[in-house]
Design a protein around this motif. Structure first.
Motif, PDB file in Angstrom:
ATOM      1  N   LEU A  34       0.864  -1.185   0.000  1.00 43.74           N
ATOM      2  CA  LEU A  34       0.000   0.000   0.000  1.00 43.74           C
ATOM      3  C   LEU A  34       0.898   1.232   0.000  1.00 43.74           C
ATOM      4  O   LEU A  34       1.259   1.767   1.051  1.00 43.74           O
ATOM      5  CB  LEU A  34      -0.934  -0.003   1.209  1.00 43.74           C
ATOM      6  N   THR A  35       1.301   1.658  -1.192  1.00 42.50           N
ATOM      7  CA  THR A  35       2.307   2.720  -1.294  1.00 42.50           C
ATOM      8  C   THR A  35       1.723   4.123  -1.237  1.00 42.50           C
ATOM      9  O   THR A  35       2.461   5.081  -1.068  1.00 42.50           O
ATOM     10  CB  THR A  35       3.075   2.553  -2.613  1.00 42.50           C
ATOM     11  N   SER A  36       0.411   4.271  -1.416  1.00 41.57           N
ATOM     12  CA  SER A  36      -0.207   5.606  -1.397  1.00 41.57           C
ATOM     13  C   SER A  36      -1.260   5.653  -0.300  1.00 41.57           C
ATOM     14  O   SER A  36      -2.028   4.696  -0.122  1.00 41.57           O
ATOM     15  CB  SER A  36      -0.857   5.933  -2.747  1.00 41.57           C
ATOM     16  N   VAL A  37      -1.304   6.747   0.429  1.00 49.00           N
ATOM     17  CA  VAL A  37      -2.281   6.934   1.490  1.00 49.00           C
ATOM     18  C   VAL A  37      -2.763   8.375   1.456  1.00 49.00           C
ATOM     19  O   VAL A  37      -1.990   9.301   1.196  1.00 49.00           O
ATOM     20  CB  VAL A  37      -1.679   6.600   2.880  1.00 49.00           C
ATOM     21  N   ALA A  38      -4.058   8.563   1.641  1.00 50.55           N
ATOM     22  CA  ALA A  38      -4.674   9.898   1.697  1.00 50.55           C
ATOM     23  C   ALA A  38      -5.507   9.990   2.961  1.00 50.55           C
ATOM     24  O   ALA A  38      -6.274   9.073   3.273  1.00 50.55           O
ATOM     25  CB  ALA A  38      -5.535  10.149   0.465  1.00 50.55           C
ATOM     26  N   THR A  39      -5.354  11.078   3.690  1.00 51.15           N
ATOM     27  CA  THR A  39      -6.003  11.238   4.985  1.00 51.15           C
ATOM     28  C   THR A  39      -6.895  12.475   4.957  1.00 51.15           C
ATOM     29  O   THR A  39      -6.507  13.517   4.426  1.00 51.15           O
ATOM     30  CB  THR A  39      -4.954  11.381   6.098  1.00 51.15           C
ATOM     31  N   PHE A  40      -8.086  12.356   5.563  1.00 54.78           N
ATOM     32  CA  PHE A  40      -9.042  13.458   5.619  1.00 54.78           C
ATOM     33  C   PHE A  40      -9.637  13.521   7.018  1.00 54.78           C
ATOM     34  O   PHE A  40      -9.802  12.493   7.691  1.00 54.78           O
ATOM     35  CB  PHE A  40     -10.162  13.269   4.586  1.00 54.78           C
ATOM     36  N   ASP A  41      -9.960  14.730   7.452  1.00 56.55           N
ATOM     37  CA  ASP A  41     -10.474  14.944   8.802  1.00 56.55           C
ATOM     38  C   ASP A  41     -11.943  14.567   8.899  1.00 56.55           C
ATOM     39  O   ASP A  41     -12.701  14.660   7.931  1.00 56.55           O
ATOM     40  CB  ASP A  41     -10.303  16.408   9.210  1.00 56.55           C
TER      41      ASP A  41
END
Length: 612
Positions: free
Chosen positions: A343-350
């Motif tokens: 899992l080389t890409s990660v996106a985080t949101f509040d």
């Protein structure tokens, strides 16, 4: 058709053509009017010239009959002759009357006029007997001259009549030729350019956007043709790019439709009555499906300020043991554990609700993956919806806890005000009974035992009343039935039959929750009367009008308001009624006097009433 190059404006050409046509027509009409006027004047001259013969003969008769006629008659005939000659010489524009402007006519008229003035008029004026014969000898020559004058005038009139016919025929021919010319010119100037424009528009409708029209004039139609060419060029440019624009717009609309669908489905799911775990699982499952993510996780901020993982989707168990991969407080962290499992890409949101951050969620992808700005905006919106749903469930849980706490408080207050006092009384009597038994005071024992039995019975009645009150449930419009039951139960317990005045003055029924609070206040007021008032009469008045009011009165021993003010909330019954009135949004007035009874008045104004 090849058109010449006109540099004049179309309006100028049309006005010039109209003016020229008008001038020609007016000139022809003026010529015919002049000829008609000449003919009319010549016709009058023919009449007067012909009358010269008659008047000359009349003068001859007057001369012959001079002896039988007055001299004035002869002079009158001579004067009329002279007047006719003068009219012919000078003309009369009013009639009109005038001799033709012709040398032969003028010469013949002068000859006739000289013959009259030189030969005939002197003989007619003379009184010589031989004058009559001279007059008669000269008369034939004068009459022949007058006839010749008439013939000459008629010939000139015939010539002018021919001119009039010729001019009328010319006028008709000019009118026909002019009309054809005007129609042809207007056809060239207007119809032909309009047809060319119509043909160009037809080709445009057939999507032949390369159509161009030749600008052959510099008039208004030339400007229209140039504008048509500009329009066709712009349409050609737009149409050449239309397919790409349509595809881009279609893709944009499809993306927006997917976003709206995702937002709607997520909002519908979050509004379902699920618990926290089901809410997190459903939220993560929809996220991974909508955005083609290989994994997702939700972390929330706990009450102690820590960030805890509460749910995941599609993540391996080995990765869940190392939470460093997940975003904490919206910041990126060491993603090497995620990379080790692919899992080389990660996106985080509040996850937020009304500006308060509740946590964060993350999406994980295999390989490089960039989230577009539109999807990022949608994910932020979903985080807001998810935060609102979590906040709503927390508030609902707090509301349920508060409701349970309030009900427990009411139960505790009811127990304190009723059973606790009775148990305290029984405890005292038990101590007295124990002391009397040890000292073998049987008279005292016999007195205490009935008191114990009465206290137990009173406690039993209090328990039944509390159970009855807290189990009471009302439907819409059932307040009257519950009031009747409460009054009947009070009558059975005390032997006092309250007088009920229930008046329905057009007010709408109260909703069940407000009915229940009103009923509890009534029951509490009756309970206080039963326990403390020692009343003989009880009056209950309920009025359901624009405002709702409840009034409970008794003639018991009453109470001291100052003493009750000192007791404050320690008098649990009054405190319970005040709390319930406050919950209703109503006003509660408690009045009483020692020996003067007590009064409980509840007023629920129209603004605080709810629809049933």
């Amino acid at each position: 058709m090849s058109l010449p190059s006109y540099r004049e404006r179309l309006t100028t050409r049309i006005v010039t053509l109209s003016i020229v046509s008008l001038v020609l027509v007016l000139a022809m009409i003026g010529g015919t009017l002049w000829l008609s006027w000449q003919l009319q004047g010549a016709g009058a001259a023919i009449n007067d010239a012909g009358s010269l013969r008659m008047r000359a003969n009349t003068v001859a008769l007057a001369l012959i009959e001079r002896q039988d006629m007055p001299a004035s008659a002869l002079q009158s005939q001579i004067g009329q002759m002279n007047a006719t000659i003068d009219r012919l010489r000078h003309g009369d524009a009013a009639r009109p009357l005038f001799l033709p402007d012709d040398a032969g006519v003028r010469s013949q008229f002068d000859s006739v006029a000289n013959a009259w003035h030189a030969w005939l008029e002197p003989d007619a004026q003379s009184g010589d007997p031989g004058a009559v014969s001279r007059y008669l000898r000269a008369l034939p020559a004068f009459v022949a001259g007058a006839d010749e004058l008439v013939v000459l005038i008629e010939k000139d009139n015939a010539r002018k009549t021919a001119w009039l016919r010729t001019s009328q025929m010319a006028l008709g021919a000019i009118a026909c030729i002019g009309t054809l010319t005007i129609v042809y010119l207007l056809f060239l100037w207007i119809v032909v350019p309009v047809r060319r424009l119509q043909e160009g528009l037809k080709r445009i409708r057939r999507r032949q956007f390369d159509t161009r029209l030749q600008v052959e004039t510099l008039d208004e139609f030339g400007h229209l043709t140039a504008g048509f060419n500009r329009m066709a060029a712009e349409l050609q440019t737009l149409y050449n790019h239309l397919e790409g624009c349509v595809e881009a717009k279609t893709a944009e609309l499809a993306a927006q439709n997917r976003e709206l669908t995702a937002l709607y489905e997520m909002a519908a799911f979050l509004n379902q009555p699920n618990d926290g775990d089901a809410l997190c699982r459903g939220f993560l499952a929809r996220l991974t499906r909508q955005f083609n993510a290989d994994g997702a996780a939700v972390r929330l901020i706990t009450e102690d300020g820590q960030v805890r993982l509460i749910g995941s989707e599609g993540l391996p168990a080995a990765l869940l043991q190392d939470e460093r991969c997940f975003a904490a407080d919206g910041c990126a962290c060491d993603a090497r554990p995620c990379q080790r499992v692919g899992l080389t890409s990660v996106a985080t949101f509040d996850i937020v609700s009304q500006g308060e951050k509740l946590g964060a969620f993350s999406l994980h992808f295999e390989g490089e993956h960039t989230i577009p700005a539109s999807e990022a905006q949608l994910l932020e919106a979903l985080g807001g919806h998810f935060g609102t749903a979590l906040k709503g469930r927390r508030l609902a849980a707090l509301a349920r806890q508060l409701a349970v706490s309030e009900e427990r408080n009411l139960v505790a207050q009811g127990l304190h005000d009723s059973i606790a006092q009775s148990l305290n009384f029984l405890k005292m009597q038990v101590h007295l009974l124990d002391a009397a038994t040890r000292e073998d005071r049987m008279d005292e024992v016999r007195e205490i035992v009935p008191l114990l039995a009465g206290g137990v019975a009173e406690s039993y009645d209090d328990v039944r009343e509390l159970l009855m009150n807290f189990r009471t449930k009302l439907g819409s419009g059932e307040l009257r039935r519950a009031v009747d039951e409460s009054i009947e139960r009070f009558s059975v317990q005390t032997g006092i039959a309250p007088q009920l005045d229930y008046r329905d003055e057009g007010g709408l029924p109260l909703p069940p929750d407000q009915q229940l609070q009103v009923l509890f206040i009534l029951q509490e007021a009756l309970s206080n009367i039963r326990k403390h008032a020692e009343a003989q009469h009880v009056y209950v008045t309920i009025v359901n009008g624009r405002d709702f009011s409840l009034l409970v009165e008794d003639d018991g021993q009453g109470y001291d308001p100052d003493e009750m003010a000192v007791l404050g909330e320690t008098h649990v019954g009054f405190h319970i009624m005040r709390e319930r009135a406050q919950r209703l949004g109503a006003t509660l007035l408690l009045t009483g006097a020692p020996g003067g009874g007590a009064r409980v008045e509840l007023v629920l104004p129209a603004l605080a009433r709810q629809a049933a």
